[in-house]
Write a protein that holds these residues in place. Structure first.
Motif, PDB file in Angstrom:
ATOM      1  N   ASP A  40       1.011   5.162   0.125  1.00  0.00           N
ATOM      2  CA  ASP A  40      -0.308   4.569   0.338  1.00  0.00           C
ATOM      3  C   ASP A  40      -0.998   5.327   1.480  1.00  0.00           C
ATOM      4  O   ASP A  40      -0.610   5.205   2.645  1.00  0.00           O
ATOM      5  CB  ASP A  40      -0.167   3.088   0.684  1.00  0.00           C
TER       6      ASP A  40
ATOM      7  N   LEU B 226      -2.778   6.658   7.172  1.00  0.00           N
ATOM      8  CA  LEU B 226      -3.802   6.904   8.192  1.00  0.00           C
ATOM      9  C   LEU B 226      -3.757   5.865   9.315  1.00  0.00           C
ATOM     10  O   LEU B 226      -4.188   6.142  10.435  1.00  0.00           O
ATOM     11  CB  LEU B 226      -5.188   6.931   7.546  1.00  0.00           C
ATOM     12  N   ARG B 227      -3.228   4.676   9.003  1.00  0.00           N
ATOM     13  CA  ARG B 227      -3.046   3.643  10.041  1.00  0.00           C
ATOM     14  C   ARG B 227      -1.767   3.854  10.834  1.00  0.00           C
ATOM     15  O   ARG B 227      -1.467   3.103  11.753  1.00  0.00           O
ATOM     16  CB  ARG B 227      -3.002   2.247   9.401  1.00  0.00           C
ATOM     17  N   GLY B 228      -0.985   4.857  10.451  1.00  0.00           N
ATOM     18  CA  GLY B 228       0.271   5.125  11.149  1.00  0.00           C
ATOM     19  C   GLY B 228       1.453   4.399  10.564  1.00  0.00           C
ATOM     20  O   GLY B 228       2.534   4.376  11.163  1.00  0.00           O
ATOM     21  N   GLU B 229       1.280   3.818   9.368  1.00  0.00           N
ATOM     22  CA  GLU B 229       2.366   3.077   8.727  1.00  0.00           C
ATOM     23  C   GLU B 229       3.259   4.016   7.934  1.00  0.00           C
ATOM     24  O   GLU B 229       2.771   4.924   7.251  1.00  0.00           O
ATOM     25  CB  GLU B 229       1.773   2.019   7.806  1.00  0.00           C
ATOM     26  N   SER B 230       4.566   3.788   7.992  1.00  0.00           N
ATOM     27  CA  SER B 230       5.519   4.582   7.216  1.00  0.00           C
ATOM     28  C   SER B 230       6.084   3.728   6.093  1.00  0.00           C
ATOM     29  O   SER B 230       6.661   2.670   6.355  1.00  0.00           O
ATOM     30  CB  SER B 230       6.668   5.070   8.100  1.00  0.00           C
TER      31      SER B 230
ATOM     32  N   LYS C 238      -3.935   5.058   2.811  1.00  0.00           N
ATOM     33  CA  LYS C 238      -4.624   4.235   3.800  1.00  0.00           C
ATOM     34  C   LYS C 238      -3.646   3.748   4.862  1.00  0.00           C
ATOM     35  O   LYS C 238      -3.951   3.739   6.053  1.00  0.00           O
ATOM     36  CB  LYS C 238      -5.308   3.053   3.113  1.00  0.00           C
ATOM     37  N   GLY C 239      -2.450   3.347   4.416  1.00  0.00           N
ATOM     38  CA  GLY C 239      -1.416   2.951   5.368  1.00  0.00           C
ATOM     39  C   GLY C 239      -0.977   4.117   6.227  1.00  0.00           C
ATOM     40  O   GLY C 239      -0.747   3.971   7.435  1.00  0.00           O
TER      41      GLY C 239
ATOM     42  N   THR D 191       3.807   0.990   0.118  1.00  0.00           N
ATOM     43  CA  THR D 191       3.562   0.507   1.471  1.00  0.00           C
ATOM     44  C   THR D 191       4.878   0.184   2.151  1.00  0.00           C
ATOM     45  O   THR D 191       5.933   0.142   1.518  1.00  0.00           O
ATOM     46  CB  THR D 191       2.709  -0.769   1.443  1.00  0.00           C
ATOM     47  N   LYS D 192       4.799  -0.086   3.428  1.00  0.00           N
ATOM     48  CA  LYS D 192       5.995  -0.492   4.173  1.00  0.00           C
ATOM     49  C   LYS D 192       6.562  -1.794   3.608  1.00  0.00           C
ATOM     50  O   LYS D 192       7.771  -1.923   3.419  1.00  0.00           O
ATOM     51  CB  LYS D 192       5.664  -0.657   5.653  1.00  0.00           C
TER      52      LYS D 192
END
Length: 257
Positions: free
Chosen positions: A69, A74-78, A71-72, A32-33
């Motif tokens: 991740d 798909l939320r636009g998280e890098s 799921k992250g 995750t970020k």
């Protein structure tokens, strides 16, 4: 031993070794970020603190890292850090040695984290791969660029295009990993780290720097460029201490200068 715990990454110090553990076992340590930022901070600490000689990167719960991740994603998280890249390390690893201790899966971004480390100790049951193509993605955190530098190009091409996994025995045969353990990969990595930490810290850091950078040097400039980097090492207090310790048949007392 000292320990610092964030929600997603644990850092511990043991005998001059900084142990960084990705702590998302419920998600197979998918990156995750927040975890990337914590790892980047740990790498900064490794380089900044003189008492730290070597880093170990590992994962909690029997898995190294299963990659990004999703799921992250798909939320636009890098799961990257500017200047440091994926996992806070692939684009700009630390100047000091970093060992990957691999249990379970090192896949996709997890494999890219692993090959960004200088040395790899893996349990015999570990699995490795860059299956991004199976998800319509590319192993863009160094996989398709760095893997052909570390194993034969045709094997790297096969891994990238098929997305297939290989086991620890095959990874060892290819030179992707240094050591296969029947027991804890982390304990094996600690043993390797202790051997490195016993050596002159200036010599270790500059040796790593030259090995990493010299591949891009023009052939006719290699020794001149190396000379500029090693000159301070050969006139250092540590160089004199190493010679004195050898003559006096005792362990050296390194100062890192």
């Amino acid at each position: 031993m000292s320990e610092q715990v964030s929600e997603e990454v644990i850092t511990e110090v043991e005998d001059g070794v900084l142990i960084v553990t990705i702590n998302r076992p419920e998600a197979k340590n998918a990156m995750t970020k927040a975890a990337s930022e914590a790892i980047a901070a740990a790498m900064d600490r490794l380089d900044a603190e003189d008492d730290l000689r070597v880093g170990i990167l590992t994962g909690a719960g029997g898995t190294f890292c299963s990659g990004m991740d999703l799921k992250g994603f798909l939320r636009g998280e890098s799961p990257s850090v500017p200047g440091r890249g994926f996992g806070g390390v692939v684009q700009a690893p630390p100047a000091k040695p970093l060992i990957a201790a691999v249990e379970g899966y090192a896949l996709a971004g997890g494999l890219e984290l692993m090959i960004a480390c200088d040395l790899v100790v893996a349990n015999a049951g570990a699995k490795f791969g860059i299956p991004e193509a199976k998800r319509g993605l590319v192993a863009a955190a160094g996989g398709v660029m760095m893997l052909p530098d570390q194993i034969p190009e045709r094997v790297a091409m096969e891994l990238a295009l098929t997305g297939d996994f290989i086991d620890a025995k095959r990874a060892y045969e290819l030179g992707m990993i240094n050591t296969v353990t029947e027991g804890s990969a982390l304990e094996g990595a600690k043993e390797l780290a202790a051997k490195i930490a016993a050596n002159g810290p200036l010599a270790v850091r500059v040796s790593k720097q030259i090995m990493k950078e010299s591949r891009g040097w023009p052939m006719d400039e290699r020794y001149d460029r190396q000379g500029k980097l090693i000159a301070p090492v050969f006139v250092s207090e540590d160089a004199r201490e190493g010679a004195a310790a050898f003559a006096e048949k005792r362990a050296p007392n390194w100062k890192g200068k």
